[in-house]
Design a protein around this motif. Structure first.
Motif, short mmCIF file in Angstrom:
data_model
loop_
_atom_site.label_atom_id
_atom_site.label_comp_id
_atom_site.label_asym_id
_atom_site.label_seq_id
_atom_site.Cartn_x
_atom_site.Cartn_y
_atom_site.Cartn_z
N ASP A 3 0.69 -1.26 0.09
CA ASP A 3 -0.06 -0.09 -0.06
C ASP A 3 0.89 1.33 0.09
OD1 ASP A 3 -2.23 -1.79 0.09
OD2 ASP A 3 -2.45 -1.20 2.25
N VAL A 4 0.44 2.39 -0.97
CA VAL A 4 1.49 3.40 -1.21
C VAL A 4 0.55 4.48 -1.23
CG1 VAL A 4 3.02 4.53 -2.46
CG2 VAL A 4 3.28 2.10 -2.28
N ALA A 5 0.93 5.56 -0.46
CA ALA A 5 0.11 7.05 -0.65
C ALA A 5 1.12 8.10 -1.16
CB ALA A 5 -0.51 7.33 0.79
N VAL A 6 0.95 8.62 -2.05
CA VAL A 6 1.54 9.80 -2.59
C VAL A 6 1.36 10.98 -2.02
CG1 VAL A 6 2.49 10.60 -4.78
CG2 VAL A 6 2.06 8.45 -4.70
N HIS A 7 2.30 11.56 -1.50
CA HIS A 7 1.92 13.43 -0.76
C HIS A 7 2.51 14.30 -1.50
CE1 HIS A 7 0.27 10.90 2.68
NE2 HIS A 7 1.06 10.25 2.44
N ALA A 8 2.11 15.25 -2.16
CA ALA A 8 2.71 16.17 -2.87
C ALA A 8 1.84 17.51 -2.80
CB ALA A 8 2.91 15.88 -4.36
N ALA A 9 2.27 18.82 -2.56
CA ALA A 9 1.61 19.95 -2.55
C ALA A 9 1.03 20.36 -3.81
CB ALA A 9 2.53 21.37 -1.88
#
Length: 209
Positions: free
Chosen positions: A11-17
């Motif tokens: 499980d991967v979550a991508v975080h970026a502004a």
């Protein structure tokens, strides 16, 4: 005949502004067979894309680590002070933006998920050089610590500092991979260290390597 059991995807979550950067990262890894991108909720690995470090980014990094997420930081570059900061915050792996192909990113995600960590070779060299300087400055006029790490733990950490993975360390030291993982887990638990990069930093600062 034996049945081959497939491991569940990571499980991967991508975080970026920047939503465009986030979409690009999601597109890079969503077709990888052993990765499942989560749009919301908790994930075992978080990919954090940054243009530059600021207090908001560091707060996000610390929050993810506190929640048990192993964080892969994807950055354009890091100054030495920033490198030390993110290591102390508990980042599990770092990848340069210009190297972030789908295959490379998924490999770093897998490495972080296993707890092996991953640093670009140039960054590892800078980290070791900088921490070595800090250790030498801090140790002037003081004796080496009498307690802390066992000789076997020091030997394992030296190989971690050289960039070897668990399998390579096991082969070099004639241990099983389970033994290497156990050695690292025990010392990190005892010394309250977040991950392998943090353990190497600790060993350097305390004069073990």
């Amino acid at each position: 005949m034996p049945t081959h059991v497939m491991s569940p995807p990571i499980d991967v979550a991508v975080h970026a502004a920047d939503p465009v950067s986030r979409a690009g990262a999601v597109e890079l890894i969503r077709h990888q067979p052993d990765v499942e991108v989560k749009s919301r909720g908790d994930a075992s690995v978080g990919v954090l894309l940054v243009e530059s470090l600021d207090e908001e980014i560091l707060a996000t990094l610390r929050r993810l680590v506190r929640n048990g997420t192993r964080v892969v930081l994807v950055a354009r570059g890091l100054r030495e002070a920033e490198l030390l900061t993110v290591v102390e915050c508990g980042v599990s792996a770092i990848l340069w933006r210009h190297e972030a192909t789908g295959e490379r990113l998924s490999r770093v995600v897998r490495s972080a998920h296993r707890g092996d960590g991953d640093l670009p070779p140039d960054l590892l060299g800078r980290l070791l050089e900088r921490l070595g300087e800090l250790q030498r400055s801090a140790s002037q006029g003081t004796a080496a610590p009498a307690t802390g790490l066992t000789p076997r733990e020091v030997d394992v950490l030296r190989l971690v500092a050289e960039g070897l993975e668990t399998r390579e360390i096991a082969t070099k030291m004639a241990y099983s991979e389970r033994t290497v993982k156990s050695v690292l887990h025990d010392l990190m638990t005892r010394q309250l260290l977040r991950n392998r990069a943090h353990a190497v930093a600790y060993a350097l600062r305390e004069g073990y390597i």
